[in-house]
Design a protein around this motif. Structure first.
Motif, PDB file in Angstrom:
ATOM      1  N   TRP A 221     -33.279   3.075 -20.254  1.00 10.78           N
ATOM      2  CA  TRP A 221     -32.816   4.089 -19.308  1.00 10.78           C
ATOM      3  C   TRP A 221     -33.792   5.256 -19.311  1.00 10.78           C
ATOM      4  CZ3 TRP A 221     -29.428   4.466 -15.441  1.00 10.78           C
ATOM      5  CH2 TRP A 221     -29.076   5.729 -14.987  1.00 10.78           C
ATOM      6  N   HIS A 222     -34.332   5.551 -18.136  1.00  5.49           N
ATOM      7  CA  HIS A 222     -35.348   6.592 -18.018  1.00  5.49           C
ATOM      8  C   HIS A 222     -34.730   7.967 -18.292  1.00  5.49           C
ATOM      9  CE1 HIS A 222     -38.942   8.605 -16.661  1.00  5.49           C
ATOM     10  NE2 HIS A 222     -38.255   9.308 -15.781  1.00  5.49           N
ATOM     11  N   GLY A 223     -35.390   8.752 -19.141  1.00  2.00           N
ATOM     12  CA  GLY A 223     -34.941  10.109 -19.420  1.00  2.00           C
ATOM     13  C   GLY A 223     -34.173  10.264 -20.714  1.00  2.00           C
ATOM     14  N   ASP A 224     -33.750   9.154 -21.325  1.00  2.00           N
ATOM     15  CA  ASP A 224     -33.039   9.222 -22.597  1.00  2.00           C
ATOM     16  C   ASP A 224     -34.009   8.928 -23.740  1.00  2.00           C
ATOM     17  OD1 ASP A 224     -30.370   9.246 -24.119  1.00  2.00           O
ATOM     18  OD2 ASP A 224     -31.242   7.328 -24.734  1.00  2.00           O
ATOM     19  N   PRO A 225     -34.006   9.738 -24.796  1.00  2.00           N
ATOM     20  CA  PRO A 225     -34.951   9.505 -25.907  1.00  2.00           C
ATOM     21  C   PRO A 225     -34.818   8.118 -26.532  1.00  2.00           C
ATOM     22  CG  PRO A 225     -33.959  11.686 -26.075  1.00  2.00           C
ATOM     23  CD  PRO A 225     -33.220  10.966 -24.993  1.00  2.00           C
ATOM     24  N   ARG A 226     -33.583   7.610 -26.561  1.00  2.00           N
ATOM     25  CA  ARG A 226     -33.349   6.281 -27.132  1.00  2.00           C
ATOM     26  C   ARG A 226     -33.463   5.175 -26.090  1.00  2.00           C
ATOM     27  NH1 ARG A 226     -27.603   6.444 -29.427  1.00  2.00           N
ATOM     28  NH2 ARG A 226     -27.299   7.319 -27.342  1.00  2.00           N
ATOM     29  N   GLY A 227     -33.547   5.558 -24.821  1.00  2.00           N
ATOM     30  CA  GLY A 227     -33.639   4.561 -23.766  1.00  2.00           C
ATOM     31  C   GLY A 227     -32.328   3.896 -23.438  1.00  2.00           C
ATOM     32  N   CYS A 228     -31.205   4.511 -23.807  1.00  2.00           N
ATOM     33  CA  CYS A 228     -29.885   3.921 -23.598  1.00  2.00           C
ATOM     34  C   CYS A 228     -29.096   4.700 -22.545  1.00  2.00           C
ATOM     35  CB  CYS A 228     -29.098   3.876 -24.905  1.00  2.00           C
ATOM     36  SG  CYS A 228     -29.852   2.857 -26.189  1.00  2.00           S
ATOM     37  N   TYR A 229     -28.393   3.978 -21.713  1.00  2.00           N
ATOM     38  CA  TYR A 229     -27.532   4.619 -20.719  1.00  2.00           C
ATOM     39  C   TYR A 229     -26.279   5.159 -21.387  1.00  2.00           C
ATOM     40  CZ  TYR A 229     -24.126   5.093 -16.943  1.00  2.00           C
ATOM     41  OH  TYR A 229     -23.173   5.571 -16.086  1.00  2.00           O
ATOM     42  N   THR A 230     -25.850   6.342 -20.975  1.00  2.00           N
ATOM     43  CA  THR A 230     -24.601   6.929 -21.439  1.00  2.00           C
ATOM     44  C   THR A 230     -23.815   7.418 -20.236  1.00  2.00           C
ATOM     45  OG1 THR A 230     -25.547   9.151 -21.704  1.00  2.00           O
ATOM     46  CG2 THR A 230     -25.654   7.664 -23.614  1.00  2.00           C
ATOM     47  N   ALA A 231     -22.500   7.484 -20.390  1.00  2.00           N
ATOM     48  CA  ALA A 231     -21.657   7.965 -19.302  1.00  2.00           C
ATOM     49  C   ALA A 231     -21.993   9.409 -18.958  1.00  2.00           C
ATOM     50  CB  ALA A 231     -20.184   7.838 -19.697  1.00  2.00           C
ATOM     51  N   LYS A 232     -22.395  10.176 -19.935  1.00  2.00           N
ATOM     52  CA  LYS A 232     -22.746  11.580 -19.697  1.00  2.00           C
ATOM     53  C   LYS A 232     -23.938  11.677 -18.762  1.00  2.00           C
ATOM     54  CE  LYS A 232     -23.956  15.833 -22.192  1.00  2.00           C
ATOM     55  NZ  LYS A 232     -24.186  16.427 -23.545  1.00  2.00           N
ATOM     56  N   GLN A 233     -24.968  10.857 -19.001  1.00  2.00           N
ATOM     57  CA  GLN A 233     -26.145  10.897 -18.143  1.00  2.00           C
ATOM     58  C   GLN A 233     -25.834  10.362 -16.753  1.00  2.00           C
ATOM     59  OE1 GLN A 233     -29.094   8.743 -20.302  1.00  2.00           O
ATOM     60  NE2 GLN A 233     -29.613  10.447 -21.643  1.00  2.00           N
ATOM     61  N   GLY A 234     -25.015   9.319 -16.687  1.00  2.52           N
ATOM     62  CA  GLY A 234     -24.619   8.787 -15.393  1.00  2.52           C
ATOM     63  C   GLY A 234     -23.850   9.803 -14.567  1.00  2.52           C
ATOM     64  N   TYR A 235     -22.965  10.537 -15.239  1.00  2.00           N
ATOM     65  CA  TYR A 235     -22.177  11.559 -14.548  1.00  2.00           C
ATOM     66  C   TYR A 235     -23.075  12.664 -14.010  1.00  2.00           C
ATOM     67  CZ  TYR A 235     -18.717  15.267 -13.891  1.00  2.00           C
ATOM     68  OH  TYR A 235     -17.953  16.271 -13.359  1.00  2.00           O
ATOM     69  N   ARG A 236     -24.019  13.097 -14.815  1.00  2.00           N
ATOM     70  CA  ARG A 236     -24.947  14.135 -14.361  1.00  2.00           C
ATOM     71  C   ARG A 236     -25.800  13.646 -13.209  1.00  2.00           C
ATOM     72  NH1 ARG A 236     -27.239  16.730 -20.062  1.00  2.00           N
ATOM     73  NH2 ARG A 236     -25.359  17.942 -20.570  1.00  2.00           N
ATOM     74  N   CYS A 237     -26.188  12.392 -13.248  1.00  2.00           N
ATOM     75  CA  CYS A 237     -27.001  11.825 -12.177  1.00  2.00           C
ATOM     76  C   CYS A 237     -26.237  11.828 -10.853  1.00  2.00           C
ATOM     77  CB  CYS A 237     -27.423  10.408 -12.544  1.00  2.00           C
ATOM     78  SG  CYS A 237     -28.446   9.580 -11.313  1.00  2.00           S
ATOM     79  N   ILE A 238     -24.979  11.425 -10.882  1.00  2.72           N
ATOM     80  CA  ILE A 238     -24.169  11.379  -9.658  1.00  2.72           C
ATOM     81  C   ILE A 238     -23.905  12.778  -9.135  1.00  2.72           C
ATOM     82  CG2 ILE A 238     -21.968  10.670  -8.668  1.00  2.72           C
ATOM     83  CD1 ILE A 238     -21.852   8.470 -10.784  1.00  2.72           C
ATOM     84  N   CYS A 239     -23.517  13.683 -10.006  1.00  8.51           N
ATOM     85  CA  CYS A 239     -23.202  15.043  -9.569  1.00  8.51           C
ATOM     86  C   CYS A 239     -24.454  15.742  -9.040  1.00  8.51           C
ATOM     87  CB  CYS A 239     -22.597  15.845 -10.713  1.00  8.51           C
ATOM     88  SG  CYS A 239     -20.934  15.306 -11.159  1.00  8.51           S
ATOM     89  N   GLY A 240     -25.603  15.405  -9.583  1.00 12.53           N
ATOM     90  CA  GLY A 240     -26.837  15.977  -9.074  1.00 12.53           C
ATOM     91  C   GLY A 240     -27.110  15.521  -7.660  1.00 12.53           C
ATOM     92  N   GLU A 241     -26.780  14.233  -7.381  1.00  9.39           N
ATOM     93  CA  GLU A 241     -26.956  13.719  -6.026  1.00  9.39           C
ATOM     94  C   GLU A 241     -25.998  14.410  -5.076  1.00  9.39           C
ATOM     95  OE1 GLU A 241     -26.413   9.569  -6.319  1.00  9.39           O
ATOM     96  OE2 GLU A 241     -28.250   9.203  -7.453  1.00  9.39           O
ATOM     97  N   PHE A 242     -24.762  14.661  -5.507  1.00  7.54           N
ATOM     98  CA  PHE A 242     -23.810  15.358  -4.657  1.00  7.54           C
ATOM     99  C   PHE A 242     -24.297  16.769  -4.357  1.00  7.54           C
ATOM    100  CE2 PHE A 242     -19.934  12.737  -6.180  1.00  7.54           C
ATOM    101  CZ  PHE A 242     -20.336  11.711  -5.338  1.00  7.54           C
ATOM    102  N   ALA A 243     -24.843  17.429  -5.384  1.00 13.04           N
ATOM    103  CA  ALA A 243     -25.253  18.816  -5.210  1.00 13.04           C
ATOM    104  C   ALA A 243     -26.422  18.933  -4.246  1.00 13.04           C
ATOM    105  CB  ALA A 243     -25.634  19.423  -6.567  1.00 13.04           C
ATOM    106  N   ASN A 244     -27.259  17.892  -4.163  1.00 13.55           N
ATOM    107  CA  ASN A 244     -28.421  17.936  -3.283  1.00 13.55           C
ATOM    108  C   ASN A 244     -28.093  17.546  -1.847  1.00 13.55           C
ATOM    109  OD1 ASN A 244     -30.094  18.686  -5.405  1.00 13.55           O
ATOM    110  ND2 ASN A 244     -30.518  16.559  -5.975  1.00 13.55           N
TER     111      ASN A 244
END
Length: 321
Positions: A261-284
């Motif tokens: 997963w791009h942007g995570d130091p461990r390369g793992c997807y987390t619900a926190k990162q997914g949530y931020r990704c979606i909300c960022g799209e809404f904000a834009n």
């Protein structure tokens, strides 16, 4: 064999409505188990989701309403009610949200989660599991049913999908848009189709795929004699910009290719990162006002107060399918 046996005393059987009464009684008699009136639940989740989804998921709304209704409006301050709404009521449907796409209000505000975005982020963990652990039992079952000839990246909803699969596929684009391919031996990475190059200018190969190269793997670009990328092949096939980017990628023949997963130091997807990704799209998106709905309603409250009943109606509307 595992030597495990079925406990018929704790077992029951359910039938569809088009099963005749004689067939039901015959099956019950042969198996020696009771006939259940409905499909019930397993691990707190509905074992079967039919067309009437409002009835199936009504237990989520009932739990929230029961909890909210039990709070004493006289003994809890307005700030305390807000804290309870955040910490208790929102955490109740979390387990169900990790498996099913539930109906709920679209936007959050005042620190409240955007429930739909949170739901999709939780479902993204299931998609990430299918992507990174294809040998697991559940991944193999879904692959055999929905994408037998491709990978999860190229999977589609398909025909007559289950509600669980439709829910997971709702987060498919979210997860696939943030993944990258880490090259090892190149045996399982497609040259054209997988995001394996540096981001600039694009994750995919810019060179148009020549005829007959469909399904070509990165491993075919490695010289077996030197275990290095074959520059002669690269220069014959790819544009100079792609050659430069491909040569910048380190390869390790002792390791298999993998997703990260791009942007995570461990390369793992987390619900926190997914949530931020979606909300960022809404904000834009100027057409989506995350806080506009809330601010409009709060401005109409007398003296700007947050009444408990108003909060309940705003954050926990009736379920809609």
């Amino acid at each position: 064999m595992s030597r495990k046996a079925v406990n018929f005393n704790k077992s029951s059987v359910c039938f569809s409505r088009n099963t005749s009464r004689d067939d039901r009684e015959g099956v019950v008699s042969v198996l020696g188990v009771a006939q259940a009136p409905n499909f019930g639940k397993y691990l707190g989740l509905p074992a079967f989701v039919g067309r009437n989804k409002k009835a199936v998921f009504s237990y989520v709304e009932d739990k929230i309403n029961q909890s909210v209704g039990s709070w004493s409006k006289k003994l809890i301050s307005q700030v305390g009610k807000e804290v309870l709404l955040k910490s208790v009521a929102q955490s109740m449907p979390t387990f169900s949200m990790s498996v099913f796409l539930l109906p709920h209000s679209k936007y959050g505000g005042l620190g409240f989660k955007d429930l739909r975005a949170f739901n999709l982020a939780m479902l993204g963990k299931q998609a990430w599991h299918f992507l990174t652990k294809p040998q697991s039992l559940v991944a193999r079952i879904y692959k055999a049913r929905y994408y037998p000839q491709s990978s999860f990246v190229d999977a589609s909803t398909g025909s007559c999908p289950s509600f669980c699969w439709r829910s997971i596929m709702a987060a498919h684009e979210l997860v696939c848009s943030g993944i990258r391919r880490r090259i090892g031996n190149g045996i399982s990475t497609l040259i054209w189709g997988h995001p394996w190059l540096p981001d600039d200018p694009d994750l995919l190969v810019q060179t148009k795929m020549p005829q007959g190269f469909d399904g070509s793997l990165v491993s075919s670009l490695i010289d077996p004699a030197t275990n290095l990328l074959d520059q002669a092949i690269l220069q014959d096939i790819f544009l100079p910009i792609d050659v430069e980017r491909i040569l910048s990628i380190p390869i390790s023949l002792d390791h298999e290719d993998s997703w990260y997963w791009h942007g995570d130091p461990r390369g793992c997807y987390t619900a926190k990162q997914g949530y931020r990704c979606i909300c960022g799209e809404f904000a834009n998106d100027p057409g989506l006002l995350i806080n506009g709905y809330l601010s409009g309603r709060l401005n109409r409250l007398p003296n700007g107060r947050l009444f408990f009943g108003e909060l309940s109606r705003m954050f926990f509307p009736p379920l809609q399918i």
